[in-house]
Design a protein around this motif. Structure first.
Motif, PDB file in Angstrom:
ATOM      1  N   TYR A 210      39.806  40.836 -16.301  1.00  9.76           N
ATOM      2  CA  TYR A 210      40.316  41.806 -15.327  1.00  9.76           C
ATOM      3  C   TYR A 210      39.943  40.941 -13.882  1.00  9.76           C
ATOM      4  O   TYR A 210      38.808  41.028 -13.518  1.00  9.76           O
ATOM      5  CB  TYR A 210      39.672  43.021 -15.334  1.00  9.76           C
ATOM      6  CG  TYR A 210      39.805  44.088 -14.489  1.00  9.76           C
ATOM      7  CD1 TYR A 210      40.982  44.216 -13.972  1.00  9.76           C
ATOM      8  CD2 TYR A 210      38.939  45.054 -14.336  1.00  9.76           C
ATOM      9  CE1 TYR A 210      41.362  45.139 -12.827  1.00  9.76           C
ATOM     10  CE2 TYR A 210      39.096  46.254 -13.460  1.00  9.76           C
ATOM     11  CZ  TYR A 210      40.533  46.274 -12.649  1.00  9.76           C
ATOM     12  OH  TYR A 210      40.732  47.161 -11.879  1.00  9.76           O
ATOM     13  N   PRO A 211      40.910  40.406 -13.277  1.00 15.94           N
ATOM     14  CA  PRO A 211      40.920  39.929 -11.848  1.00 15.94           C
ATOM     15  C   PRO A 211      39.931  40.687 -10.943  1.00 15.94           C
ATOM     16  O   PRO A 211      39.100  40.043 -10.205  1.00 15.94           O
ATOM     17  CB  PRO A 211      42.354  39.767 -11.256  1.00 15.94           C
ATOM     18  CG  PRO A 211      43.162  39.499 -12.501  1.00 15.94           C
ATOM     19  CD  PRO A 211      42.363  40.531 -13.476  1.00 15.94           C
ATOM     20  N   THR A 212      40.061  42.010 -10.703  1.00 18.28           N
ATOM     21  CA  THR A 212      39.117  42.689  -9.838  1.00 18.28           C
ATOM     22  C   THR A 212      37.744  42.483 -10.300  1.00 18.28           C
ATOM     23  O   THR A 212      36.803  42.344  -9.236  1.00 18.28           O
ATOM     24  CB  THR A 212      39.769  44.256  -9.654  1.00 18.28           C
ATOM     25  OG1 THR A 212      40.940  44.249  -9.228  1.00 18.28           O
ATOM     26  CG2 THR A 212      38.580  44.957  -8.920  1.00 18.28           C
ATOM     27  N   TRP A 423      47.332  37.183  -9.582  1.00 14.38           N
ATOM     28  CA  TRP A 423      46.462  37.251 -10.678  1.00 14.38           C
ATOM     29  C   TRP A 423      46.752  38.355 -11.582  1.00 14.38           C
ATOM     30  O   TRP A 423      46.398  39.493 -11.244  1.00 14.38           O
ATOM     31  CB  TRP A 423      44.922  37.018 -10.282  1.00 14.38           C
ATOM     32  CG  TRP A 423      44.716  35.958  -9.512  1.00 14.38           C
ATOM     33  CD1 TRP A 423      44.311  34.753 -10.271  1.00 14.38           C
ATOM     34  CD2 TRP A 423      44.730  35.446  -8.297  1.00 14.38           C
ATOM     35  NE1 TRP A 423      44.227  33.521  -9.468  1.00 14.38           N
ATOM     36  CE2 TRP A 423      44.375  34.195  -8.168  1.00 14.38           C
ATOM     37  CE3 TRP A 423      44.916  36.280  -7.055  1.00 14.38           C
ATOM     38  CZ2 TRP A 423      44.144  33.584  -7.149  1.00 14.38           C
ATOM     39  CZ3 TRP A 423      44.943  35.684  -5.785  1.00 14.38           C
ATOM     40  CH2 TRP A 423      44.575  34.296  -5.904  1.00 14.38           C
ATOM     41  N   ALA A 424      47.549  38.256 -12.743  1.00 14.54           N
ATOM     42  CA  ALA A 424      47.971  39.383 -13.280  1.00 14.54           C
ATOM     43  C   ALA A 424      46.994  40.115 -14.238  1.00 14.54           C
ATOM     44  O   ALA A 424      46.014  39.591 -14.721  1.00 14.54           O
ATOM     45  CB  ALA A 424      49.227  38.938 -14.321  1.00 14.54           C
ATOM     46  N   SER A 443      47.401  43.838  -8.545  1.00 13.73           N
ATOM     47  CA  SER A 443      46.666  44.928  -7.815  1.00 13.73           C
ATOM     48  C   SER A 443      46.355  44.169  -6.437  1.00 13.73           C
ATOM     49  O   SER A 443      46.016  43.232  -6.481  1.00 13.73           O
ATOM     50  CB  SER A 443      45.418  45.152  -8.623  1.00 13.73           C
ATOM     51  OG  SER A 443      44.751  45.977  -7.670  1.00 13.73           O
ATOM     52  N   ALA A 444      46.911  44.955  -5.439  1.00 14.02           N
ATOM     53  CA  ALA A 444      46.398  44.402  -4.036  1.00 14.02           C
ATOM     54  C   ALA A 444      45.047  44.357  -4.071  1.00 14.02           C
ATOM     55  O   ALA A 444      44.437  43.547  -3.172  1.00 14.02           O
ATOM     56  CB  ALA A 444      47.009  45.519  -3.069  1.00 14.02           C
ATOM     57  N   GLU A 500      47.148  49.196  -4.736  1.00  9.15           N
ATOM     58  CA  GLU A 500      46.012  48.884  -5.640  1.00  9.15           C
ATOM     59  C   GLU A 500      46.709  48.943  -7.159  1.00  9.15           C
ATOM     60  O   GLU A 500      46.650  48.100  -8.170  1.00  9.15           O
ATOM     61  CB  GLU A 500      44.739  49.713  -5.889  1.00  9.15           C
ATOM     62  CG  GLU A 500      44.098  49.250  -6.830  1.00  9.15           C
ATOM     63  CD  GLU A 500      42.727  50.279  -6.922  1.00  9.15           C
ATOM     64  OE1 GLU A 500      41.717  50.129  -7.994  1.00  9.15           O
ATOM     65  OE2 GLU A 500      42.412  50.859  -5.981  1.00  9.15           O
ATOM     66  N   TYR A 501      47.615  49.769  -7.062  1.00  7.87           N
ATOM     67  CA  TYR A 501      48.344  50.143  -8.593  1.00  7.87           C
ATOM     68  C   TYR A 501      49.754  50.333  -8.007  1.00  7.87           C
ATOM     69  O   TYR A 501      50.174  51.487  -7.566  1.00  7.87           O
ATOM     70  CB  TYR A 501      47.754  51.437  -9.426  1.00  7.87           C
ATOM     71  CG  TYR A 501      46.413  51.472  -9.739  1.00  7.87           C
ATOM     72  CD1 TYR A 501      45.997  50.670 -10.696  1.00  7.87           C
ATOM     73  CD2 TYR A 501      45.406  52.223  -8.996  1.00  7.87           C
ATOM     74  CE1 TYR A 501      44.734  50.593 -11.052  1.00  7.87           C
ATOM     75  CE2 TYR A 501      44.175  52.263  -9.381  1.00  7.87           C
ATOM     76  CZ  TYR A 501      43.833  51.265 -10.419  1.00  7.87           C
ATOM     77  OH  TYR A 501      42.375  51.405 -10.898  1.00  7.87           O
ATOM     78  N   PRO A 502      50.654  49.412  -8.538  1.00  3.22           N
ATOM     79  CA  PRO A 502      52.089  49.282  -7.855  1.00  3.22           C
ATOM     80  C   PRO A 502      52.952  50.362  -8.775  1.00  3.22           C
ATOM     81  O   PRO A 502      53.719  49.832  -9.357  1.00  3.22           O
ATOM     82  CB  PRO A 502      52.392  47.917  -8.110  1.00  3.22           C
ATOM     83  CG  PRO A 502      51.582  47.540  -9.231  1.00  3.22           C
ATOM     84  CD  PRO A 502      50.178  48.208  -9.012  1.00  3.22           C
TER      85      PRO A 502
END
Length: 618
Positions: A210-212, A423-424, A443-444, A500-502
């Motif tokens: 999870y990139p975040t 980063w998906a 996600s932004a 954050e959530y597109p």
């Protein structure tokens, strides 16, 4: 007629007395006393007797009643209502003053009732805090300090506001992330031995990257490196100046050799199959639970082994780091971490927090031990190598924050989508009311966090271009609308927003948007001119939208997490107190780099909501 005749007619006549001249002298003759009638004597005697009898009767009756009351017990049915009426001594009132509390039913908005207490004299009603806690979303606890009177601490929010210590520095601590411990979270399955970054189970139980979360892991360790004391480091073996004794079975071999390319000595090992053939060194090391080693494994049967014991339970755990495509596996007291199928014949610098590795293994499979193990309870008993390979720089220390930080920075360099720069997220994400996000969404917040990591890595490394190129490429999704695979949205066809959530329609999550702005600011502050200008334009565009839209999140007593009440026409999605505190902390930080009073004033008002303050009524 004599002048005494009227008196004589009213008074009974007395016998006549003979009075002589000699009788005038009272000293010579006794005085004469008239005799009392018998009836008066009898009446006086009867009155005394009656009074005496009445007194005796009262005493007897009183004693009788007293004896009966002492032996009398009330029935249980009569005692129950008496118990519900309690007398409580009020410590804050006058001396000797008592408060009588009676049962009363509290009807809440004509919907349901709650059992309460009423103080009749003061016309006061006491409502249970267990009801108030849930009804008003508050918390409280009774505390005592020494000999002081117990106190009840009422709190609207238990979340903490972190006041900035100065102007935000893109090269320094990231917000208040030095307080974060990402790896201990329940939603982190483990720290991947192949990548050195956390594996999340937040939206997928099998685990994924999870990139975040990876970026938060990196930023927390970068910040800890700047705020914590220097670690204690113990070099066990470097094949040169630091050498220790290794237990080498007869069927195994260990040799220190010179490595021409590295221009240093390394250790070569070759052991017989089976654990009994491993070479090992015995230790009794406590607290220094951060292991780092340079390792090259040649065969599939090769591995690094560490034995850790819980000093409290005397239970031992065997950690195995093997060349396999495996996240984490547990068999009894053996905990296996995979270094990856491509780990053979490659030098790897491995950094492992042995406490975290043991803890995650216990949670997954070893149910005989407590689910939570304190770091101070563990000690390293031995380190060993099995199979065929080479190693160098075996070290134990209290921490190695920069190693964790660079592991994450390398992950972002090697796992960026070359076409999109994103980063998906490889999992589905569903937000109530919005269309489901399919695997691969960007996600932004994740982009901003990653750019914050890479900007710091570029600066700290002295200008490693790989980090700069990845950070610059990460700007691309900011320019692409969400419907086209980016993170850009627009509010009322006017204000640009980084999602954050597109989602469709846009959700406009506040905290994720501000984190995306911080990434842009960090790159603008550390990158060369052209890249800095690109990041600066996106940052300015986002700050303009934030100032125009910020007050849409103000509810008068808290904040909204997003703007779904405008996008979907539903009730507001109120932010929990921890998210509300994040909003406050973010605005306080932005106020150090943007002097617009709107930001600082809004932050102060929102901070007041955490202490029960509310916006004024009309």
């Amino acid at each position: 007629m004599s002048r005494f005749s009227s008196i004589q007619g009213d008074v009974p006549a007395a016998p006549a007395l003979l009075v002589t001249r000699d009788s005038r002298d009272s000293r010579k003759l006794p005085a004469f006393k008239p005799r009392e009638p018998l009836v008066f004597f009898i009446m006086r005697l009867n009155l005394k007797a009656v009074l005496l009898l009445l007194t005796a009767a009262v005493v007897v009756i009183t004693l009788g009643v007293y004896m009966r009351c002492a032996a009398f017990s009330f029935s249980p049915d009569l005692m129950r209502p008496l118990d519900r009426s309690s007398k409580l001594s009020t410590s804050g009132g006058h001396v000797g003053e008592d408060v009588v509390l009676q049962d009363i039913e509290c009807v809440i908005n004509q919907e349901y009732s709650v059992h309460c207490k009423r103080e009749e004299n003061a016309n006061e009603v006491y409502v249970p805090f267990s009801f108030l806690r849930n009804y008003f979303d508050v918390s409280g606890a009774v505390s005592t300090s020494g000999s002081e009177v117990a106190k009840f601490n009422w709190m609207h929010s238990t979340s903490k506001v972190n006041l900035p210590k100065g102007k935000y520095d893109a090269r320094g601590v990231f917000m208040y992330f030095e307080n974060y411990n990402v790896e201990v979270r329940d939603r982190v399955k483990c720290i991947s031995a192949a990548e050195g970054v956390p594996v999340s189970t937040q939206w997928e139980k099998r685990g994924y990257f999870y990139p975040t979360q990876i970026a938060q892991f990196a930023l927390s360790h970068y910040s800890k490196n700047l705020t914590e004391p220097e670690p204690r480091v113990r070099i066990l073996e470097d094949a040169d100046g630091n050498q220790i004794d290794w237990n080498t079975p007869r069927t195994s071999n260990m040799t220190r050799i010179w490595h021409h390319r590295f221009n240093t000595s390394i250790v070569q090992f070759e052991t017989a199959p089976g654990f009994e053939g491993a070479i090992s060194t015995t230790l009794n090391q406590t607290l220094d639970l951060l292991l780092s080693v340079d390792l090259l494994l040649v065969t599939n049967g090769s591995s690094l082994m560490v034995t850790v014991r819980n000093r409290d339970t005397h239970h031992s755990y065997n950690l195995h780091y093997i060349p396999a495509d495996l996240l984490l596996s547990v068999q009894d007291s053996n905990i296996y971490y995979g270094l990856g199928g491509s780990a053979l014949n490659k030098w790897r610098h491995i950094t492992r927090d042995l406490h975290i590795d043991v803890q995650k293994g216990i949670v997954l499979g070893d149910r005989r031990s407590p689910l939570k193990v304190r770091r101070s309870d563990l000690e390293v008993l031995s380190i060993g190598f099995l199979g065929l390979g080479f190693y160098d720089n075996v070290t134990l220390s209290t921490s190695d924050h920069l190693a964790h930080f660079y592991d994450a920075a390398e992950w972002f360099v090697h796992n960026q989508d070359v076409k999109t720069g994103g980063w998906a997220n490889p999992v589905r994400r569903s937000l109530n009311g919005f269309a489901e996000l399919r695997p691969g969404w960007i996600s932004a917040m994740g982009q901003g966090h990653a750019i914050s990591v890479l900007a710091r890595a570029y600066w700290h490394s002295g200008g490693d271009e790989r980090y700069l190129r990845a950070a610059a490429a990460g700007l691309q999704p900011y320019r692409i609308f969400s419907r086209d695979g980016g993170v850009l949205a627009q509010f009322m066809d006017k204000f640009y927003w980084y999602e954050e959530y597109p989602t469709t329609p846009p959700s406009f999550v506040l905290n994720g948007f501000i984190y995306s702005l911080l990434g842009l600011y960090d790159l603008n502050s550390t990158a060369p001119a052209k890249i800095a200008r690109d990041a600066g334009k996106l940052f300015a565009q986002g700050m303009h939208s934030l100032k125009k839209m910020l007050l849409l999140y103000d509810t008068g007593s808290g904040t909204s997490y997003d703007l779904r009440h405008l996008s979907l026409g539903v009730a507001p999605n109120l932010a929990r107190w921890d998210y509300h505190a994040t909003h406050v902390n973010q605005l306080l930080l932005l106020a150090t780099i943007d002097s617009d009073p709107l930001i600082a004033q809004t932050a102060e008002r929102w901070k007041g909501y955490m202490f029960g303050r509310r916006a004024k009524h009309n």
